[in-house]
Motif scaffolding. Structure first.
Motif, PDB file in Angstrom:
ATOM      1  N   ARG A 166      51.451  14.524  67.838  1.00  0.00           N
ATOM      2  CA  ARG A 166      51.655  15.594  68.802  1.00  0.00           C
ATOM      3  C   ARG A 166      52.141  16.867  68.098  1.00  0.00           C
ATOM      4  N   ASP A 167      51.606  17.997  68.499  1.00  0.00           N
ATOM      5  CA  ASP A 167      51.983  19.308  67.953  1.00  0.00           C
ATOM      6  C   ASP A 167      51.676  19.463  66.468  1.00  0.00           C
ATOM      7  N   ILE A 168      50.740  18.665  65.940  1.00  0.00           N
ATOM      8  CA  ILE A 168      50.499  18.706  64.489  1.00  0.00           C
ATOM      9  C   ILE A 168      50.023  20.093  64.036  1.00  0.00           C
ATOM     10  N   ASP A 169      49.242  20.784  64.849  1.00  0.00           N
ATOM     11  CA  ASP A 169      48.761  22.117  64.452  1.00  0.00           C
ATOM     12  C   ASP A 169      49.926  23.094  64.271  1.00  0.00           C
ATOM     13  N   ILE A 170      50.885  23.005  65.201  1.00  0.00           N
ATOM     14  CA  ILE A 170      52.068  23.874  65.131  1.00  0.00           C
ATOM     15  C   ILE A 170      52.914  23.503  63.905  1.00  0.00           C
ATOM     16  N   ILE A 171      53.109  22.210  63.717  1.00  0.00           N
ATOM     17  CA  ILE A 171      53.915  21.708  62.589  1.00  0.00           C
ATOM     18  C   ILE A 171      53.354  22.234  61.268  1.00  0.00           C
ATOM     19  N   VAL A 172      52.044  22.084  61.098  1.00  0.00           N
ATOM     20  CA  VAL A 172      51.398  22.468  59.842  1.00  0.00           C
ATOM     21  C   VAL A 172      51.422  23.988  59.653  1.00  0.00           C
ATOM     22  N   LYS A 173      51.282  24.718  60.747  1.00  0.00           N
ATOM     23  CA  LYS A 173      51.325  26.182  60.674  1.00  0.00           C
ATOM     24  C   LYS A 173      52.697  26.655  60.163  1.00  0.00           C
ATOM     25  N   VAL A 174      53.755  26.073  60.707  1.00  0.00           N
ATOM     26  CA  VAL A 174      55.115  26.444  60.286  1.00  0.00           C
ATOM     27  C   VAL A 174      55.371  25.989  58.840  1.00  0.00           C
ATOM     28  N   TYR A 175      54.905  24.797  58.516  1.00  0.00           N
ATOM     29  CA  TYR A 175      55.065  24.259  57.161  1.00  0.00           C
ATOM     30  C   TYR A 175      54.385  25.187  56.141  1.00  0.00           C
ATOM     31  N   ALA A 176      53.155  25.621  56.433  1.00  0.00           N
ATOM     32  CA  ALA A 176      52.431  26.507  55.521  1.00  0.00           C
ATOM     33  C   ALA A 176      53.173  27.837  55.362  1.00  0.00           C
ATOM     34  N   ARG A 177      53.714  28.324  56.463  1.00  0.00           N
ATOM     35  CA  ARG A 177      54.476  29.576  56.446  1.00  0.00           C
ATOM     36  C   ARG A 177      55.737  29.419  55.574  1.00  0.00           C
ATOM     37  N   TYR A 178      56.387  28.282  55.744  1.00  0.00           N
ATOM     38  CA  TYR A 178      57.592  27.968  54.954  1.00  0.00           C
ATOM     39  C   TYR A 178      57.261  27.964  53.452  1.00  0.00           C
ATOM     40  N   GLN A 179      56.148  27.330  53.098  1.00  0.00           N
ATOM     41  CA  GLN A 179      55.734  27.271  51.693  1.00  0.00           C
ATOM     42  C   GLN A 179      55.466  28.671  51.140  1.00  0.00           C
ATOM     43  N   LYS A 180      54.885  29.529  51.980  1.00  0.00           N
ATOM     44  CA  LYS A 180      54.589  30.910  51.581  1.00  0.00           C
ATOM     45  C   LYS A 180      55.898  31.652  51.263  1.00  0.00           C
ATOM     46  N   HIS A 181      56.908  31.443  52.109  1.00  0.00           N
ATOM     47  CA  HIS A 181      58.218  32.056  51.874  1.00  0.00           C
ATOM     48  C   HIS A 181      58.796  31.628  50.523  1.00  0.00           C
ATOM     49  N   LEU A 182      58.691  30.346  50.242  1.00  0.00           N
ATOM     50  CA  LEU A 182      59.219  29.844  48.966  1.00  0.00           C
ATOM     51  C   LEU A 182      58.551  30.558  47.794  1.00  0.00           C
ATOM     52  N   ARG A 183      57.231  30.604  47.830  1.00  0.00           N
ATOM     53  CA  ARG A 183      56.468  31.225  46.742  1.00  0.00           C
ATOM     54  C   ARG A 183      56.833  32.698  46.570  1.00  0.00           C
ATOM     55  N   GLU A 184      56.909  33.404  47.700  1.00  0.00           N
ATOM     56  CA  GLU A 184      57.214  34.845  47.646  1.00  0.00           C
ATOM     57  C   GLU A 184      58.605  35.101  47.058  1.00  0.00           C
ATOM     58  N   ASN A 185      59.511  34.144  47.260  1.00  0.00           N
ATOM     59  CA  ASN A 185      60.886  34.296  46.773  1.00  0.00           C
ATOM     60  C   ASN A 185      61.125  33.601  45.428  1.00  0.00           C
ATOM     61  N   ASN A 186      60.027  33.137  44.808  1.00  0.00           N
ATOM     62  CA  ASN A 186      60.140  32.398  43.540  1.00  0.00           C
ATOM     63  C   ASN A 186      61.203  31.304  43.651  1.00  0.00           C
ATOM     64  N   ALA A 187      61.060  30.496  44.695  1.00  0.00           N
ATOM     65  CA  ALA A 187      62.061  29.456  44.971  1.00  0.00           C
ATOM     66  C   ALA A 187      61.383  28.106  45.187  1.00  0.00           C
ATOM     67  N   LEU A 188      62.145  27.060  44.900  1.00  0.00           N
ATOM     68  CA  LEU A 188      61.709  25.690  45.180  1.00  0.00           C
ATOM     69  C   LEU A 188      62.833  25.019  45.964  1.00  0.00           C
ATOM     70  N   ASP A 189      62.483  24.057  46.810  1.00  0.00           N
ATOM     71  CA  ASP A 189      63.540  23.254  47.426  1.00  0.00           C
ATOM     72  C   ASP A 189      63.654  21.947  46.640  1.00  0.00           C
ATOM     73  N   PHE A 190      64.597  21.098  47.026  1.00  0.00           N
ATOM     74  CA  PHE A 190      64.861  19.885  46.238  1.00  0.00           C
ATOM     75  C   PHE A 190      63.636  18.992  46.115  1.00  0.00           C
ATOM     76  N   ASP A 191      62.862  18.883  47.185  1.00  0.00           N
ATOM     77  CA  ASP A 191      61.669  18.027  47.132  1.00  0.00           C
ATOM     78  C   ASP A 191      60.580  18.646  46.263  1.00  0.00           C
ATOM     79  N   ASP A 192      60.499  19.985  46.260  1.00  0.00           N
ATOM     80  CA  ASP A 192      59.523  20.658  45.385  1.00  0.00           C
ATOM     81  C   ASP A 192      59.783  20.325  43.921  1.00  0.00           C
ATOM     82  N   LEU A 193      61.061  20.216  43.558  1.00  0.00           N
ATOM     83  CA  LEU A 193      61.395  19.901  42.160  1.00  0.00           C
ATOM     84  C   LEU A 193      60.668  18.627  41.730  1.00  0.00           C
ATOM     85  N   LEU A 194      60.675  17.645  42.613  1.00  0.00           N
ATOM     86  CA  LEU A 194      60.006  16.370  42.323  1.00  0.00           C
ATOM     87  C   LEU A 194      58.487  16.519  42.375  1.00  0.00           C
TER      88      LEU A 194
END
Length: 280
Positions: A166-194
């Protein structure tokens, strides 16, 4: 003050000495609480350095909390010369590797690492930028992003795997946006490190062979706490020599923590055909 290897071995019982002296190839030590498993691991490192003259820089010891890593460092420094040895949590190991190879990963070497609080704030910001404001939905999206990261799935792959959700389209849209923010800020979260470290080791043969050649002996404490991504990183790092020594408690009930998989212990002998197994 450093002790002699004979003094160190005298403190072990016959069950503990077996895995300490089994230095080559894959080794699984199954040990419950209070069986001296960390002592076995540190004694084995001392044996490698003192008895077999392995250079400390060829040894990588991984554990899962900063406290455990500090305790292990302290314990080892009383036994042997540890200069150049990596004794660290799996996350701090990944930071060091990624700072060595930022270009291959597509990030700047001075990348920042987002805490859980920062991650939650950026997820919320991404959520609002996509014009959503339902608190319950936001909570669900936070869970899904954490789940996707733990599994090592990019937004597209997550959309495929969870197509009926349920709501997978919304979930993925927000997730992709979140990833874009990380890249733009030259940042990784703890899971990205792995995930970024795993992808680096998978894709870059030279990097994988260099690191696996450097760390000729890899030791992992609290192996039952590894999740799938962490286990794959360890396997990739051991791909040249196969000298992987893991210590785990196969009788703990905390496996679901951060996706930790008891199967990693159960599959060890399948993954490494010539594995030696010791029980303490």
């Amino acid at each position: 003050m450093e002790r002699t290897i004979d003094e160190i071995l005298q403190e072990l019982n016959s069950e503990q000495i077996g895995p300490v002296k089994q230095t080559e190839g894959p080794v699984l030590v199954l040990a419950g609480a209070g069986s001296g498993k960390t002592r076995v691991l540190t004694s084995r490192i001392a044996y490698l350095v003192e008895e077999l003259q392995v250079p400390p820089r060829a040894i990588l010891a991984i554990t899962f909390t900063n406290k455990a890593a500090e305790e292990m460092k302290e314990r080892l420094s009383r036994m042997v010369n540890t200069s150049g040895m990596w004794v660290c949590t799996i996350h701090s190991m990944c930071v060091r590797i990624l700072r060595m190879y930022p270009e291959e990963v597509g990030i700047q070497p001075n990348f920042s690492i987002y805490s859980e609080v920062e991650r939650n704030n950026i997820v919320k910001k991404s959520f609002q930028e996509c014009d959503f404001d339902d608190e319950k939905l936001l909570k669900n999206i936070k869970w899904h992003i954490a789940n996707a990261k733990m599994l090592g799935f990019e937004p597209e792959r997550y959309a495929e795997e969870y197509a009926g959700e349920r709501d997978i389209d919304i979930i993925v849209k927000v997730y992709a946006r979140y990833q874009k923010h990380l890249r733009e800020n030259n940042a990784l979260d703890f899971d990205d490190l792995l995930n970024e470290t795993r992808n680096l080791l998978r894709k870059e043969k030279e990097v994988r062979e260099y690191l696996s050649g450097r760390f000729r002996y890899i030791l992992v404490d609290e192996f039952q706490d590894t999740n799938e991504v962490q286990y794959e990183i360890v396997k990739l790092l051991a791909s040249v020599h196969g000298n992987l020594f893991v210590v785990g408690d196969d009788d703990q009930s905390i496996y679901g923590w951060r996706g930790a998989k008891i199967e990693n212990i159960l599959h060890f002998e399948k993954d490494f055909k010539n594995a030696r197994v010791f029980k303490l």
